[in-house]
Design a protein around this motif. Structure first.
Motif, PDB file in Angstrom:
ATOM      1  N   LYS A  80       0.752  -1.201  -0.073  1.00  0.00           N
ATOM      2  CA  LYS A  80       0.041  -0.060  -0.091  1.00  0.00           C
ATOM      3  C   LYS A  80       0.993   1.366  -0.113  1.00  0.00           C
ATOM      4  N   VAL A  81       0.311   2.298  -0.604  1.00  0.00           N
ATOM      5  CA  VAL A  81       1.102   3.687  -0.546  1.00  0.00           C
ATOM      6  C   VAL A  81       0.172   4.585   0.085  1.00  0.00           C
ATOM      7  N   GLU A  82       0.694   5.137   1.094  1.00  0.00           N
ATOM      8  CA  GLU A  82       0.044   6.186   1.762  1.00  0.00           C
ATOM      9  C   GLU A  82       0.575   7.615   1.774  1.00  0.00           C
ATOM     10  N   TYR A  83      -0.083   8.664   1.065  1.00  0.00           N
ATOM     11  CA  TYR A  83       0.187  10.011   0.847  1.00  0.00           C
ATOM     12  C   TYR A  83       0.319  10.970   2.126  1.00  0.00           C
ATOM     13  N   PHE A  84       1.559  11.427   2.349  1.00  0.00           N
ATOM     14  CA  PHE A  84       1.864  12.258   3.471  1.00  0.00           C
ATOM     15  C   PHE A  84       1.928  13.507   3.146  1.00  0.00           C
ATOM     16  N   PRO A  85       1.169  14.450   3.215  1.00  0.00           N
ATOM     17  CA  PRO A  85       1.090  15.674   2.615  1.00  0.00           C
ATOM     18  C   PRO A  85       1.844  16.514   3.607  1.00  0.00           C
ATOM     19  N   THR A  86       2.663  17.538   3.397  1.00  0.00           N
ATOM     20  CA  THR A  86       3.141  18.408   3.951  1.00  0.00           C
ATOM     21  C   THR A  86       2.793  20.049   3.497  1.00  0.00           C
ATOM     22  N   SER A  87       2.843  20.905   4.609  1.00  0.00           N
ATOM     23  CA  SER A  87       2.610  22.200   4.313  1.00  0.00           C
ATOM     24  C   SER A  87       3.554  23.144   3.358  1.00  0.00           C
ATOM     25  N   ASP A  88       4.566  22.594   3.366  1.00  0.00           N
ATOM     26  CA  ASP A  88       5.733  23.590   2.817  1.00  0.00           C
ATOM     27  C   ASP A  88       6.948  22.839   2.858  1.00  0.00           C
ATOM     28  N   TYR A  89       8.166  23.325   2.381  1.00  0.00           N
ATOM     29  CA  TYR A  89       9.505  22.645   2.353  1.00  0.00           C
ATOM     30  C   TYR A  89       9.826  22.272   3.833  1.00  0.00           C
ATOM     31  N   THR A  90       9.880  23.408   4.686  1.00  0.00           N
ATOM     32  CA  THR A  90      10.385  23.132   5.920  1.00  0.00           C
ATOM     33  C   THR A  90       9.635  21.855   6.620  1.00  0.00           C
ATOM     34  N   ALA A  91       8.521  21.784   6.413  1.00  0.00           N
ATOM     35  CA  ALA A  91       8.005  20.243   7.058  1.00  0.00           C
ATOM     36  C   ALA A  91       8.220  19.179   6.158  1.00  0.00           C
ATOM     37  N   LEU A  92       8.671  19.367   4.793  1.00  0.00           N
ATOM     38  CA  LEU A  92       9.090  18.060   4.179  1.00  0.00           C
ATOM     39  C   LEU A  92      10.618  17.770   4.834  1.00  0.00           C
ATOM     40  N   ILE A  93      11.197  18.684   4.939  1.00  0.00           N
ATOM     41  CA  ILE A  93      12.623  18.463   5.326  1.00  0.00           C
ATOM     42  C   ILE A  93      12.814  17.921   6.743  1.00  0.00           C
ATOM     43  N   ALA A  94      11.638  18.481   7.626  1.00  0.00           N
ATOM     44  CA  ALA A  94      11.620  17.928   8.959  1.00  0.00           C
ATOM     45  C   ALA A  94      11.332  16.376   8.923  1.00  0.00           C
ATOM     46  N   ALA A  95      10.121  16.142   8.051  1.00  0.00           N
ATOM     47  CA  ALA A  95       9.721  14.600   7.764  1.00  0.00           C
ATOM     48  C   ALA A  95      10.873  13.932   7.361  1.00  0.00           C
ATOM     49  N   MET A  96      11.766  14.413   6.294  1.00  0.00           N
ATOM     50  CA  MET A  96      12.787  13.433   5.733  1.00  0.00           C
ATOM     51  C   MET A  96      13.811  13.120   7.209  1.00  0.00           C
ATOM     52  N   ASN A 116      22.232  17.232   4.485  1.00  0.00           N
ATOM     53  CA  ASN A 116      22.954  17.979   5.346  1.00  0.00           C
ATOM     54  C   ASN A 116      22.258  18.111   6.858  1.00  0.00           C
ATOM     55  N   LYS A 117      20.978  17.914   7.240  1.00  0.00           N
ATOM     56  CA  LYS A 117      20.559  17.982   8.432  1.00  0.00           C
ATOM     57  C   LYS A 117      20.348  16.516   9.248  1.00  0.00           C
ATOM     58  N   GLY A 118      20.849  15.309   8.177  1.00  0.00           N
ATOM     59  CA  GLY A 118      20.924  14.034   8.742  1.00  0.00           C
ATOM     60  C   GLY A 118      19.650  13.137   8.074  1.00  0.00           C
ATOM     61  N   ALA A 119      19.148  13.522   7.060  1.00  0.00           N
ATOM     62  CA  ALA A 119      18.148  12.602   6.699  1.00  0.00           C
ATOM     63  C   ALA A 119      18.873  11.716   5.787  1.00  0.00           C
ATOM     64  N   ASP A 120      18.287  10.465   5.862  1.00  0.00           N
ATOM     65  CA  ASP A 120      19.016   9.280   5.307  1.00  0.00           C
ATOM     66  C   ASP A 120      18.246   8.779   3.982  1.00  0.00           C
ATOM     67  N   TYR A 121      18.393   9.479   2.844  1.00  0.00           N
ATOM     68  CA  TYR A 121      17.675   9.106   1.678  1.00  0.00           C
ATOM     69  C   TYR A 121      18.629   8.804   0.335  1.00  0.00           C
ATOM     70  N   SER A 122      18.451   8.207  -0.375  1.00  0.00           N
ATOM     71  CA  SER A 122      19.022   7.967  -1.734  1.00  0.00           C
ATOM     72  C   SER A 122      18.236   8.446  -2.969  1.00  0.00           C
ATOM     73  N   PRO A 123      18.584   9.517  -3.777  1.00  0.00           N
ATOM     74  CA  PRO A 123      18.096   9.963  -4.857  1.00  0.00           C
ATOM     75  C   PRO A 123      18.261   9.167  -5.891  1.00  0.00           C
ATOM     76  N   VAL A 124      17.248   8.676  -6.793  1.00  0.00           N
ATOM     77  CA  VAL A 124      17.320   7.545  -7.887  1.00  0.00           C
ATOM     78  C   VAL A 124      16.742   7.943  -9.047  1.00  0.00           C
ATOM     79  N   ALA A 125      15.974   9.207  -8.960  1.00  0.00           N
ATOM     80  CA  ALA A 125      15.571   9.565 -10.473  1.00  0.00           C
ATOM     81  C   ALA A 125      14.927  11.088 -10.201  1.00  0.00           C
ATOM     82  N   ALA A 126      15.683  11.568 -11.440  1.00  0.00           N
ATOM     83  CA  ALA A 126      15.236  13.160 -11.259  1.00  0.00           C
ATOM     84  C   ALA A 126      14.165  13.593 -12.453  1.00  0.00           C
TER      85      ALA A 126
END
Length: 323
Positions: A80-96, A116-126
């Motif tokens: 299943k895929v659940e959408y996690f909306p964020t209000s702005d980029y600040t909230a998105l970065i915080a979630a990451m 740079n804030k410690g989020a652990d994600y790999s970019p795979v497609a632009a």
């Protein structure tokens, strides 16, 4: 943000996010406490049968534009895929940073800031910016008035240089990056009467828009300047300006959490790297009008693709995104 075209989203949101991310890094957009489900091989943001997809809508209803990608991912992974909306980029970065999402889409600068804030994600497609192209991103181009005698970005030293505005990625930040690479001092020495930054090695003029920057250079009001590629190239073709340098403004990524079980991460990576419009449509999912009109596919990339942004964040203080 639009899932569809990230090129105009990087500037204002990036500068605002950098100033406030520390305040929101411990809470989600709705203030809820994060939950996670761990398996023997990795950790999910929510549970082992659900992938959380985080994005930032930039207009009413734009969350529906993500639905085809969500449905496509669900078909490819069996989860299943659940959408996690964020209000702005600040909230998105915080979630990451908090690990509240398994998959994200953002602007390139926001991915770098989160990392740079410690989020652990790999970019795979632009994401591609337009149809009939295979490479993501676009260019910040350096222009000179044909009568100025300027033939390179290094020649901007001592000149009156037009930028778009202090919140423009291609019209300011990547302009400074090009100047810095050419050996000019890009540390601000203060501000002008309008509060715009000024510099020792050149006089900065802020035109207010990409076309106005090109027009000012063409009219000789500035010796040189910066604008996005479509504007600068149009002026060059008309002989109004000459393009003397350019820098790739990288496309916005889909990222995958490195904490996921390896088999899930592998499935997600392959699915996203194969996510052309034809592939998504061929999977049998229903395409929303916004998605069908504005999604153009992706380019396969990795972290190295974003090195210019890591360098910019490290070396250009005006970007306000260094860790």
């Amino acid at each position: 943000m639009r899932i569809l075209n990230t090129r105009r989203l990087l500037g204002v949101a990036a500068l605002v996010a950098a100033a406030s991310i520390a305040l929101s890094a411990c809470s989600s957009a709705d203030g809820s406490t994060p939950t996670a489900s761990a398996s023997a091989a990795g950790t999910f943001a929510k549970s082992a049968d659900t992938l959380v997809f985080a994005a930032t809508p930039d207009q009413a209803g734009s969350d529906q534009n993500y639905k085809p990608i969500e449905d496509y991912i669900a078909k490819q992974t069996g989860l299943k895929v659940e959408y996690f909306p964020t209000s702005d980029y600040t909230a998105l970065i915080a979630a990451m940073v908090a690990g509240k999402a398994d998959i994200t889409t953002s602007g390139g600068l926001q991915y770098v800031m989160a990392t740079n804030k410690g989020a652990d994600y790999s970019p795979v497609a632009a994401q591609l910016n337009s149809p009939n192209v295979t490479k993501a991103g676009y260019y910040s181009e350096a222009m000179a008035n044909p009568k100025s005698g300027v033939t390179s970005v290094a020649g901007f030293k001592g000149k009156k240089v037009c930028f778009v505005d202090p919140n423009s990625t291609s019209g300011f930040l990547f302009g400074l990056y090009q100047l810095q690479k050419a050996g000019l001092d890009v540390k601000s020495t203060g501000t002008d009467a309008n509060g715009n930054p000024q510099f020792k090695d050149f006089t900065a003029v802020f035109a207010g828009a990409h076309d106005k920057s090109e027009q000012a250079v063409a009219a000789g009001q500035c010796d040189a300047g910066f604008a996005e590629d479509t504007i600068a190239e149009a002026g060059s073709q008309k002989g109004e300006v000459k393009v003397v340098g350019k820098e790739l403004v990288v496309g916005g990524p889909f990222t995958v959490s490195n904490k996921l079980p390896s088999d899930v991460k592998d499935k997600l990576t392959k699915a996203l790297q194969d996510a052309s419009l034809a592939t998504v449509k061929g999977s049998g999912v229903t395409l929303s009008d916004g998605f069908a009109k504005n999604y153009f596919g992706v380019e396969k990339i990795d972290k190295a693709y974003y090195q210019p942004l890591f360098d910019l964040c490290k070396n250009i203080a005006a970007a306000k995104c260094a860790a």
